[in-house]
Structures are given as C-alpha cells and as structure tokens.
Design an enzyme around this catalytic site. Structure first.
Site, short mmCIF file in Angstrom:
data_model
loop_
_atom_site.label_atom_id
_atom_site.label_comp_id
_atom_site.label_asym_id
_atom_site.label_seq_id
_atom_site.Cartn_x
_atom_site.Cartn_y
_atom_site.Cartn_z
N CYS A 143 1.03 -1.23 0.07
CA CYS A 143 -0.06 0.06 0.11
C CYS A 143 0.88 1.36 0.05
CB CYS A 143 -0.86 -0.04 1.35
SG CYS A 143 -2.19 -1.10 0.99
N ASP A 144 1.83 1.12 -0.33
CA ASP A 144 2.85 2.54 -0.53
C ASP A 144 3.60 2.44 -1.85
OD1 ASP A 144 3.78 4.88 0.27
OD2 ASP A 144 5.46 4.12 1.72
N PRO A 145 2.92 2.35 -3.04
CA PRO A 145 3.75 2.34 -4.55
C PRO A 145 3.91 3.68 -4.87
CG PRO A 145 1.27 2.02 -4.76
CD PRO A 145 1.62 2.10 -3.21
#
Length: 467
Positions: free
Chosen positions: A251-253
């Site tokens: 969830c941190d792309p």
C-alpha cells in the site's frame, strides 16, 4: 467559541508542560505542538497568498493564469518545506501528494516529487519521538473535534496508530517482502530484494541492493529502451493480482518505492518493489464486494455499481465513490470507463470537483471500511504513475482487472459449493469468460497493428468492389 478556545489553550499548555518535564531533549521539533503550529502557520500563509494575490486580477485572463501558477509554485514550496521540517507522517503525505499528477496542479506535483527520493532522513531518536507523540496527536484531535464538530478526521489517528508500529518493525517488513515474492512468483518481471535474516533484527533490516529508475520517469525508460506501456501493463497486473486474487496489498507504491530496470543479459524490463512495511490484508467478504464493484464499473452496470458501493459503505454518495475509485467523471463512469481515454476537459473537471466536493469526500472516507482507506491511497498513487507515463485508462489495464475479478469470484464460488456439477459449471463459465477477454484483446491488438490495418483496408476494398 471563546470558552472552547480557552479550553484548548489550557489543555495545550498543560500537555506541553508535562511533555517538557518528561523529555531530556529540548529540540523544538520534538514537540507535537511545534509541528502542529508550524502546519497551521503554513496553511494560513498559503490561504492568505491565494486570497490577496488573485483578488484584483480579472478571472480567466492571461495575467490571472500566470499569477495563479506563481501562487501554486510558492504554495507547493511552502508545503515541501513544511514536510521536510516536520518529517515523519508529513513526509508520507507529501510523497502521496507528489504522485497525484492526475489531480493536483503541476506546480505541486513537480515540487513535491523530490520527497520520493530525497526525503530528509530521520534519526532513531526522532522515530521514537513520533511514537511518543502519537497519544498527544489523538488528544489534540479530540479537542479540535469539540471546537469544530464538522471535523471528521479521527480515522486518521486510528489508522496511524495501527500502522506505525508495523512499519517500524523491520522483521515484519522482511516477512511481508518474502510473502509477496512467493505469492507473485509467476511474474518473472517482478524483483523483490532478498532478506538476509542472519543480519536482521526488529531495528535493522539487511537486504539485497537493487537499483533502477523511478517508475514514473518516462524519460529514463526511453533512454534505456524500456517499453512504457509494458511497464504500466505489468504494474497493473501485479496490483490486480494482489488486490482481487490474494487480498494482500502493498500500500505504498509511490515512485520512490517502485523502480524499473532493464536486465543487461535478457533484455527484459524488471519492476523492483521496495519498502514492504505497509500492507493491507483484505477480508474475503470485502474482497468479493470490491471485485463485483469493479466488474460493474467496467461493464457500466449502474445498478450493480450502486448495490456494491452501498455494501462498501458509500451510501447515497455512491456516484462520488465510483468517481474516486476510477479517477473518472460521473459521465464517463455511466458511459463505460474503458470506452474512451481521459480528455483534457475531463481532467480539468476532476481537478475542480476534488476541491468542490471536499466535505462529501471527507464524509465518505469516514464511512467506508478501514480496509478501503489504504486501497484508495494505493489507487491514487497508481493513477499518478499512469498519468506520468501517459497510460491512463488503457484498455489492457481494465482487461487485466477483469481477468483477476473473474478468477477471484470463481474461486470463491467453487469454495462455497458442495456440488461437483455446480463446481464444474462455475469452472466452465470462468473459462468462457476468460476466453472472451482473450478474444477481445486479440481484436484490440489487430486493430492497433499494421497487420490489422492491412486486413481492414482489404475488407473495405472488397466491400466497395461488390457495388
């Protein structure tokens, strides 16, 4: 209001006194009240700049557009300085904003992009300080909620409290990296750094060194002979598989965490996935509703869009929810998001509406399941990458999503069926649906290729020759 403000001042003073008494380090940046005060001051300066700089200039003129661009740039630089000064969570927010090319003015995204690769580094003392401040932030937000009843951001505290300890546990991050590498082992273009467990602890994580260009750097890809459309398509495959099939989502792309590099021996382009501290695990019921919602969005089935949006907590705001998920206008959602690319006018409409509907967006974010919050953030970051690469709303991305949704729903239905005949029926329907998608993809390829153009031209000549 005056009494409430006095109450706030008293609580703030008391909290600051207790904090200073128990703290050995007197760096002003260590105090939550300093960080909050700095954020309030920056917001006030930015607001004043917009109000005064554009007030006397006729709207829509060249001078107005020039001045507006200058104010955007000054404001973006102030935000960047705020993020660098306050660090911690502010850096995360700045990185997120810097990736929203499709939503924010270019002056903001260009200025904040520096945080993807050149963010100031924090000492261990500063990291631990963020944890100690966590309770103070919760108290502060509770007080603000009392003064301003419309303030609806308490979910930010809840999510930060849940995620921060996990992001700081490097053994947890290492396990996530190995899990996603195994889960997506069939994608030979994906590279995840190897973890050296014998040299790792909760505070130290030693992993394989990997380098490459940032995934939103189109110029880097062109210089190195990397196919931009292939990268965008493969990134979509990765996330469709994570979200719809596995329910385990990185969830941190932001672009600093997703690199691309061409292998010198094979010539293949690799996607390198970094920073595995923040993952969202989706429940089965949530994942199925989300699958069916995206199927409805791709097919422009408005009844099912409404049904599954409501099941995911959107209520009467389901049109806004659909627009937020797809980053498309409501008109495009009704017409079919795979029917046409994003136009300049639609882009402008989305940017304008994002500001106009902020209260409704806030309400929606407060109502949806907590699992949805990180998915929305992930969607924003992915749309920003697509926008930078000029690959937004490509047909291939929707086809890959459709495949994953069909597989996920079929697997779920088979697991719930006790009848051998029913399971065979589900498998047959799944195979036929996937075959239809493959056939449509072949049609699109022929339509865009030289061979396809030649066949179409030949058919037209044959058609004209019969008359």
């Amino acid at each position: 209001m005056a009494r409430r403000a006095l109450k706030l001042a008293s609580l703030t003073a008391a909290a600051s006194g207790i904090y200073m008494y128990g703290n050995k380090f007197l760096d002003p940046n260590d105090f939550g009240i300093v960080r909050v005060g700095r954020a309030i001051a920056t917001t006030a300066v930015i607001t004043y700049d917009y109000l005064t700089s554009l007030r006397s200039v006729p709207y829509g003129t060249e001078e107005y557009e020039f001045l507006k661009s200058q104010v955007h740039l000054r404001s973006a630089e102030r935000l960047r300085e705020l993020c660098c000064s306050n660090r911690g969570t502010f850096i995360k927010v700045g990185q997120h904003l810097g990736a929203l090319d499709y939503l924010l003015p270019e002056e903001y995204t260009r200025t904040l992009k520096v945080l993807h690769s050149q963010a100031p580094q924090s000492t261990r003392q500063e990291i631990e300080q963020v944890i100690r401040e966590d309770l103070g932030k919760e108290v502060l937000l509770l007080v603000v909620k009392q003064i301003f009843p419309d303030f609806e951001f308490m979910w930010l505290v809840e999510e930060a409290k849940k995620n921060l300890p996990l992001e700081l546990d490097f053994l947890h991050e290492g396990r996530n990296a190995e899990k996603v590498a195994y889960m997506l082992k069939n994608f030979d273009f994906l590279k995840v750094p190897r973890i050296y467990w014998e040299l790792s602890t909760r505070r130290v994580l030693l992993m394989e060194f990997m380098e490459g260009g940032q995934v939103n750097d189109r110029a880097y890809m062109e210089r190195n002979g990397i196919n931009v459309n292939e990268i965008s398509r493969n990134l979509g495959k990765l996330y469709s598989e994570m979200i719809f099939v596995n329910g385990f989502v990185h969830c941190d792309p932001h672009p600093g965490n997703v690199l691309v590099k061409k292998c010198p021996t094979s010539g293949k382009a690799h996607i390198i996935l970094l920073d595995h501290g923040l993952y969202q695990v989706l429940s089965e019921s949530f994942r199925m509703d989300y699958c069916r919602l995206w199927q409805a969005l791709i097919k422009a089935d408005m009844k099912r869009v409404q049904k599954y949006s409501r099941r995911l907590g959107a209520g009467d705001l389901y049109p806004l929810f659909a627009c937020m998920l797809t980053a498309r206008s409501w008109e495009s959602v009704n017409r079919g998001i795979d029917q046409s690319p994003v136009s300049a006018s639609e882009d402008m409409e989305i940017r304008s509406n994002a500001a106009a509907y902020l209260p409704q967006i806030t309400q929606l974010l407060n109502n949806v399941p907590r699992q949805m919050l990180l998915l929305l953030k992930t969607n924003d970051l992915l749309r920003g990458i697509e926008s930078a690469l000029h690959t937004r709303a490509s047909a291939s991305s929707f086809l890959n999503m459709s495949r994953c949704c069909i597989r996920a729903v079929s697997t779920y239905q088979r697991s719930k069926s006790l009848s051998l005949y029913r399971r065979a029926q589900i498998s047959l329907t799944e195979a036929l649906s996937l075959w239809q998608i493959n056939l449509y993809e072949l049609f699109l390829w022929l339509k865009g290729s030289q061979l396809g153009n030649w066949v179409i031209a030949l058919l037209r000549r044959m058609h004209h020759s019969t008359y």
